[in-house]
Design a protein around this motif. Structure first.
Motif, mmCIF file in Angstrom:
data_model
loop_
_atom_site.group_PDB
_atom_site.id
_atom_site.type_symbol
_atom_site.label_atom_id
_atom_site.label_comp_id
_atom_site.label_asym_id
_atom_site.label_seq_id
_atom_site.Cartn_x
_atom_site.Cartn_y
_atom_site.Cartn_z
ATOM 1 N N ALA A 63 -28.344 -21.190 -15.560
ATOM 2 C CA ALA A 63 -28.926 -22.348 -16.508
ATOM 3 C C ALA A 63 -29.052 -23.481 -15.488
ATOM 4 C CB ALA A 63 -28.347 -22.584 -17.473
ATOM 5 N N ARG A 64 -27.936 -23.493 -14.706
ATOM 6 C CA ARG A 64 -28.078 -24.907 -13.839
ATOM 7 C C ARG A 64 -29.285 -24.576 -12.518
ATOM 8 N NH1 ARG A 64 -22.513 -24.350 -14.431
ATOM 9 N NH2 ARG A 64 -22.346 -23.189 -12.274
ATOM 10 N N ARG A 65 -29.273 -23.365 -11.993
ATOM 11 C CA ARG A 65 -30.177 -23.018 -10.881
ATOM 12 C C ARG A 65 -31.723 -22.952 -11.454
ATOM 13 N NH1 ARG A 65 -33.347 -22.166 -7.701
ATOM 14 N NH2 ARG A 65 -33.388 -20.958 -5.995
ATOM 15 N N PHE A 66 -31.785 -22.729 -12.572
ATOM 16 C CA PHE A 66 -33.262 -22.175 -13.253
ATOM 17 C C PHE A 66 -33.560 -23.074 -14.545
ATOM 18 C CE2 PHE A 66 -32.155 -18.356 -10.684
ATOM 19 C CZ PHE A 66 -33.212 -18.493 -9.849
ATOM 20 N N PRO A 67 -33.906 -24.300 -14.552
ATOM 21 C CA PRO A 67 -33.806 -25.134 -15.561
ATOM 22 C C PRO A 67 -34.685 -25.003 -16.671
ATOM 23 C CG PRO A 67 -34.801 -26.354 -13.551
ATOM 24 C CD PRO A 67 -34.092 -25.113 -13.109
ATOM 25 N N ARG A 68 -35.586 -24.088 -16.557
ATOM 26 C CA ARG A 68 -36.729 -23.577 -17.699
ATOM 27 C C ARG A 68 -36.388 -22.312 -18.131
ATOM 28 N NH1 ARG A 68 -42.632 -24.544 -15.648
ATOM 29 N NH2 ARG A 68 -42.808 -23.729 -17.726
ATOM 30 N N TRP A 69 -35.469 -21.757 -17.740
ATOM 31 C CA TRP A 69 -35.103 -20.181 -18.311
ATOM 32 C C TRP A 69 -34.792 -20.342 -19.556
ATOM 33 C CZ3 TRP A 69 -32.758 -16.417 -14.147
ATOM 34 C CH2 TRP A 69 -33.681 -16.236 -13.230
ATOM 35 N N ARG A 70 -34.783 -19.367 -20.485
ATOM 36 C CA ARG A 70 -34.065 -19.396 -21.591
ATOM 37 C C ARG A 70 -33.200 -17.884 -21.698
ATOM 38 N NH1 ARG A 70 -38.832 -18.324 -25.234
ATOM 39 N NH2 ARG A 70 -39.690 -17.790 -23.194
ATOM 40 N N PHE A 71 -32.174 -18.104 -22.511
ATOM 41 C CA PHE A 71 -31.139 -16.966 -22.486
ATOM 42 C C PHE A 71 -30.891 -16.595 -23.862
ATOM 43 C CE2 PHE A 71 -30.649 -19.926 -19.095
ATOM 44 C CZ PHE A 71 -30.621 -19.247 -18.040
ATOM 45 N N LEU A 72 -30.592 -15.137 -23.833
ATOM 46 C CA LEU A 72 -29.795 -14.506 -25.110
ATOM 47 C C LEU A 72 -28.545 -13.937 -24.780
ATOM 48 C CD1 LEU A 72 -29.945 -13.924 -27.961
ATOM 49 C CD2 LEU A 72 -30.927 -11.812 -27.638
ATOM 50 N N ALA A 73 -27.327 -14.524 -25.268
ATOM 51 C CA ALA A 73 -26.140 -14.025 -25.026
ATOM 52 C C ALA A 73 -25.768 -13.128 -26.052
ATOM 53 C CB ALA A 73 -25.214 -15.384 -24.980
ATOM 54 N N LEU A 74 -25.421 -12.120 -25.400
ATOM 55 C CA LEU A 74 -25.050 -10.847 -26.512
ATOM 56 C C LEU A 74 -23.731 -10.313 -26.051
ATOM 57 C CD1 LEU A 74 -26.150 -8.439 -28.227
ATOM 58 C CD2 LEU A 74 -26.805 -7.141 -25.970
ATOM 59 N N ASP A 75 -22.936 -10.127 -27.024
ATOM 60 C CA ASP A 75 -21.538 -9.845 -26.729
ATOM 61 C C ASP A 75 -20.926 -9.222 -27.998
ATOM 62 O OD1 ASP A 75 -19.233 -10.310 -24.435
ATOM 63 O OD2 ASP A 75 -18.456 -9.798 -26.059
ATOM 64 N N PRO A 76 -20.397 -8.097 -28.025
ATOM 65 C CA PRO A 76 -19.775 -7.496 -29.447
ATOM 66 C C PRO A 76 -18.632 -8.451 -29.902
ATOM 67 C CG PRO A 76 -19.272 -6.047 -27.595
ATOM 68 C CD PRO A 76 -20.208 -7.005 -27.136
ATOM 69 N N THR A 106 -28.193 -3.477 -31.603
ATOM 70 C CA THR A 106 -28.540 -4.181 -33.016
ATOM 71 C C THR A 106 -29.442 -5.212 -32.635
ATOM 72 O OG1 THR A 106 -26.712 -5.932 -32.035
ATOM 73 C CG2 THR A 106 -25.977 -4.224 -33.528
ATOM 74 N N LEU A 107 -30.071 -5.305 -31.248
ATOM 75 C CA LEU A 107 -31.103 -6.117 -30.877
ATOM 76 C C LEU A 107 -32.613 -5.382 -31.501
ATOM 77 C CD1 LEU A 107 -30.595 -7.576 -27.502
ATOM 78 C CD2 LEU A 107 -30.057 -8.740 -29.739
ATOM 79 N N PRO A 108 -33.592 -6.340 -31.627
ATOM 80 C CA PRO A 108 -34.818 -5.482 -31.830
ATOM 81 C C PRO A 108 -35.278 -4.380 -30.795
ATOM 82 C CG PRO A 108 -35.215 -7.670 -32.571
ATOM 83 C CD PRO A 108 -33.853 -7.509 -31.791
ATOM 84 N N ASP A 109 -35.588 -3.543 -30.996
ATOM 85 C CA ASP A 109 -35.998 -2.543 -29.944
ATOM 86 C C ASP A 109 -37.440 -2.541 -29.317
ATOM 87 O OD1 ASP A 109 -36.035 -0.183 -28.146
ATOM 88 O OD2 ASP A 109 -35.631 1.194 -29.641
ATOM 89 N N ALA A 110 -37.857 -3.485 -28.409
ATOM 90 C CA ALA A 110 -39.032 -4.030 -28.192
ATOM 91 C C ALA A 110 -38.949 -4.775 -26.647
ATOM 92 C CB ALA A 110 -39.883 -4.994 -29.109
ATOM 93 N N PRO A 111 -39.812 -4.817 -25.996
ATOM 94 C CA PRO A 111 -39.559 -5.526 -24.691
ATOM 95 C C PRO A 111 -39.739 -6.894 -24.908
ATOM 96 C CG PRO A 111 -41.585 -4.485 -24.701
ATOM 97 C CD PRO A 111 -40.857 -3.854 -25.887
ATOM 98 N N ALA A 112 -38.534 -7.944 -24.517
ATOM 99 C CA ALA A 112 -38.786 -9.287 -24.961
ATOM 100 C C ALA A 112 -38.331 -10.052 -23.822
ATOM 101 C CB ALA A 112 -38.032 -9.571 -26.069
ATOM 102 N N PHE A 113 -37.645 -9.592 -22.629
ATOM 103 C CA PHE A 113 -37.137 -10.239 -21.611
ATOM 104 C C PHE A 113 -37.627 -9.784 -20.046
ATOM 105 C CE2 PHE A 113 -34.222 -9.314 -25.208
ATOM 106 C CZ PHE A 113 -33.734 -10.649 -25.538
ATOM 107 N N ASP A 114 -37.522 -10.975 -19.427
ATOM 108 C CA ASP A 114 -38.078 -10.494 -18.053
ATOM 109 C C ASP A 114 -36.795 -9.995 -17.208
ATOM 110 O OD1 ASP A 114 -40.706 -12.063 -18.323
ATOM 111 O OD2 ASP A 114 -39.393 -13.643 -19.011
ATOM 112 N N GLY A 115 -35.773 -10.481 -17.552
ATOM 113 C CA GLY A 115 -34.679 -9.883 -16.788
ATOM 114 C C GLY A 115 -33.411 -9.702 -17.557
ATOM 115 N N ALA A 116 -32.363 -9.279 -17.055
ATOM 116 C CA ALA A 116 -31.026 -8.800 -17.755
ATOM 117 C C ALA A 116 -29.798 -8.955 -16.752
ATOM 118 C CB ALA A 116 -31.093 -7.689 -18.603
#
Length: 232
Positions: A63-76, A106-116
């Motif tokens: 987030a510091r390095r790429f100020p326009r990126w958006r994130f989804l934090a996933l953890d059980p 448990t996430l929607p099963d569809a392409p929604a992200f540029d990276g992981a």
């Protein structure tokens, strides 16, 4: 170890997790430094999925390095997600984050992200078929050509040098402040609960899950890092 047991373990560790592993931060920082380059050609407004986000260390760095990126934090672990959210609010990037307590299916099963990212997660899947299915679940949620960067403990445990490597790794963690009882517990956990495989085997499981041949771009002790694009 079953998923509910892992969840309970990380729930208990969440509050003191960062403090416990602070002496190991040079390894984490070197990995994240190289991940910056792995992700350098992602869009300026990329959306990133962080699988097993924990307390949010990699999200904070990126987030510091790429100020326009958006994130989804996933953890059980609900407690890890709570700690991740608290970090995001404290460090001022919560408005670019979503938080989801659950496993990837448990996430929607569809392409929604540029990276992981997926750091020290797949190693807990002992069944190779389950591990391949896990990588496939990530691949399905990436856009065509999307990039996964991940890290796991890896070594050929049948190789003659494994006992020496394990001893060195235990001594490295001892330098991080773990006492003899904690180190013995980690050694037992590795034998019982962690799928430590040869690095090429880990890469092959990811490729079987829908990625192009992975590149191993990092190693520090027993932690190896790979990156790969989706094959779609």
């Amino acid at each position: 170890m079953q998923q509910h047991e892992l969840d309970a373990l990380f729930d208990r560790q969440a509050a003191g997790y960062d403090a416990r592993w602070v002496r190991m931060s040079p390894i984490r920082e070197s990995l994240l430094f190289l991940i910056e380059t792995v992700f350098a050609d992602l869009p300026e407004d990329a959306r990133l999925l962080c699988v097993g986000a924990g307390t949010g260390a990699e999200i904070a760095h990126l987030a510091r390095r790429f100020p326009r990126w958006r994130f989804l934090a996933l953890d059980p672990s609900t407690q890890m997600i709570a700690a991740c959210r608290a970090r995001a609010e404290r460090e001022g990037f919560a408005d670019r984050c979503g938080f989801h307590a659950g496993v990837i299916d448990t996430l929607p099963d569809a392409p929604a992200f540029d990276g992981a990212t997926c750091l020290l997660v797949s190693q807990f899947l002992l069944d190779p078929l389950e591990r391949t299915a896990f990588f496939a679940s990530i691949a399905r949620r990436l856009h065509a050509g999307g990039t996964l960067a991940w890290a796991d403990l890896a070594w050929d445990t049948d190789a003659p040098d494994y006992p020496a490597m394990l001893k060195l790794w235990m001594e490295t963690m001892s330098g991080a402040g773990l006492d003899a009882d904690a180190l013995e517990q980690i050694r037992a956990n590795y034998a019982r609960d962690v799928a430590i495989l040869p690095p090429d085997r880990v890469a092959a499981l990811a490729q079987a899950g829908g990625f192009l041949p992975p590149l191993r771009f990092h190693q520090a002790g027993m932690i190896h890092g790979w990156c790969a694009r989706t094959a779609r």
